[in-house]
Design a protein around this motif. Structure first.
Motif, short mmCIF file in Angstrom:
data_model
loop_
_atom_site.label_atom_id
_atom_site.label_comp_id
_atom_site.label_asym_id
_atom_site.label_seq_id
_atom_site.Cartn_x
_atom_site.Cartn_y
_atom_site.Cartn_z
N ASP A 66 0.60 -1.11 0.22
CA ASP A 66 -0.42 0.06 0.30
C ASP A 66 0.94 1.20 -0.51
O ASP A 66 1.69 1.54 0.97
N THR A 67 0.69 1.46 -1.11
CA THR A 67 1.52 3.46 -1.61
C THR A 67 1.18 4.39 -0.60
O THR A 67 1.80 5.51 -0.44
N ARG A 68 -0.34 4.36 -0.28
CA ARG A 68 -0.88 5.48 0.14
C ARG A 68 -0.87 5.47 1.63
O ARG A 68 -1.49 6.11 1.37
N SER A 69 -0.81 4.61 1.88
CA SER A 69 -0.70 4.62 3.79
C SER A 69 0.60 5.49 4.18
O SER A 69 1.82 5.55 3.82
N LYS A 70 0.73 5.97 5.42
CA LYS A 70 1.60 6.75 5.95
C LYS A 70 2.74 5.42 6.27
O LYS A 70 4.02 5.88 6.28
N LYS A 71 2.28 4.63 6.47
CA LYS A 71 3.53 3.65 6.60
C LYS A 71 4.10 3.09 5.51
O LYS A 71 3.39 1.76 4.68
N THR A 72 5.43 3.34 5.19
CA THR A 72 5.73 2.92 3.77
C THR A 72 6.45 1.61 3.93
O THR A 72 6.10 0.84 4.32
N GLY A 73 5.45 0.98 2.87
CA GLY A 73 5.39 -0.18 2.86
C GLY A 73 4.47 -1.58 3.34
O GLY A 73 4.89 -2.41 3.29
N ARG A 74 3.74 -1.08 3.61
CA ARG A 74 2.48 -2.13 4.71
C ARG A 74 2.16 -3.02 3.64
O ARG A 74 1.18 -2.56 2.07
N ASN A 75 2.11 -4.10 3.88
CA ASN A 75 1.19 -5.54 2.72
C ASN A 75 0.01 -5.42 3.38
O ASN A 75 -0.46 -5.21 4.13
N ILE A 76 -0.94 -5.47 2.12
CA ILE A 76 -2.45 -5.31 1.83
C ILE A 76 -2.66 -7.40 1.63
O ILE A 76 -1.62 -7.49 0.21
N GLY A 77 -3.56 -7.64 1.75
CA GLY A 77 -4.04 -9.00 1.70
C GLY A 77 -5.39 -9.03 0.72
O GLY A 77 -6.01 -8.50 1.69
N ILE A 78 -5.28 -9.52 0.09
CA ILE A 78 -7.04 -9.62 0.03
C ILE A 78 -7.25 -11.22 -0.76
O ILE A 78 -6.86 -11.49 -1.52
N SER A 79 -8.55 -11.29 -0.10
CA SER A 79 -8.53 -12.90 -0.06
C SER A 79 -9.88 -12.98 -1.66
O SER A 79 -10.20 -11.79 -1.81
N ALA A 80 -10.29 -14.43 -2.02
CA ALA A 80 -10.84 -14.46 -2.75
C ALA A 80 -12.35 -13.67 -1.90
O ALA A 80 -12.50 -14.50 -1.28
N MET A 81 -13.46 -13.51 -2.89
CA MET A 81 -14.80 -13.30 -2.82
C MET A 81 -15.35 -14.50 -2.01
O MET A 81 -15.84 -14.70 -1.11
N ARG A 82 -15.08 -16.05 -2.03
CA ARG A 82 -15.90 -17.05 -1.31
C ARG A 82 -14.57 -17.22 -0.29
O ARG A 82 -15.59 -17.68 1.15
N ASP A 83 -14.03 -17.07 -0.06
CA ASP A 83 -12.64 -17.46 1.00
C ASP A 83 -13.41 -16.05 1.60
O ASP A 83 -13.86 -15.87 3.61
N LYS A 84 -13.60 -15.05 1.38
CA LYS A 84 -14.20 -13.44 2.41
C LYS A 84 -15.83 -14.44 3.06
O LYS A 84 -16.44 -13.92 4.21
N VAL A 85 -16.14 -14.82 1.84
CA VAL A 85 -17.95 -15.66 2.59
C VAL A 85 -17.35 -16.25 3.94
O VAL A 85 -18.34 -16.43 4.45
N VAL A 86 -16.60 -17.09 3.62
CA VAL A 86 -16.41 -18.46 4.51
C VAL A 86 -15.81 -17.75 5.65
O VAL A 86 -16.47 -18.01 6.78
N GLN A 87 -14.70 -16.64 5.81
CA GLN A 87 -14.31 -16.10 6.69
C GLN A 87 -15.85 -15.33 7.74
O GLN A 87 -15.93 -15.67 9.34
N GLN A 88 -16.36 -14.41 7.09
CA GLN A 88 -17.53 -14.07 7.65
C GLN A 88 -18.42 -14.96 8.53
O GLN A 88 -18.58 -15.12 9.29
N ALA A 89 -18.43 -16.38 7.63
CA ALA A 89 -19.31 -17.82 8.66
C ALA A 89 -19.11 -17.82 9.67
O ALA A 89 -19.64 -18.60 10.42
N VAL A 90 -17.83 -18.42 9.55
CA VAL A 90 -16.65 -18.14 10.63
C VAL A 90 -17.28 -17.32 12.15
O VAL A 90 -17.56 -18.01 13.08
N LEU A 91 -17.16 -16.39 10.99
CA LEU A 91 -17.04 -15.51 12.54
C LEU A 91 -18.81 -15.48 13.44
O LEU A 91 -18.72 -14.74 14.66
N ARG A 92 -19.30 -15.12 12.24
CA ARG A 92 -20.98 -15.50 12.81
C ARG A 92 -21.11 -16.74 13.83
O ARG A 92 -21.52 -16.74 14.74
#
Length: 92
Positions: A66-92
């Protein structure tokens, strides 16, 4: 069992609602939230089946700096859509 609660269709639908409300970017599979929603019943049924059969495997996460962050070189991870759904299902 906890697996059964995670895999309940109502839980998956609620998890999808949470994911959809954020309109997240696509992950490594390049499936947008709009494309996922077009085949929502099929996608959720497939996830449900994989969870119940314990064959579900998350896809790799896309990582970028992420180059927009104040912290230089901050890594951002983006999961696949289906993985996001499963992550939310686990949290519920």
């Amino acid at each position: 069992m906890i697996i059964d609660k995670i895999a309940e269709m109502e839980n998956l639908k609620a998890a999808w609602g949470k994911v959809r409300s954020k309109k997240p970017p696509p992950g490594i599979d390049r499936i947008s939230w709009e494309a996922f929603e077009k085949d929502l019943a099929f996608n959720l049924a497939k996830i449900q089946k994989q969870i119940k059969e314990q064959t579900y495997q998350p896809l790799p996460v896309v990582v970028y700096k992420d180059t927009r962050s104040k912290k230089t070189g901050r890594n951002i991870g983006i999961s696949a859509m289906r993985d996001k759904v499963v992550q939310q299902a686990v949290l519920r």
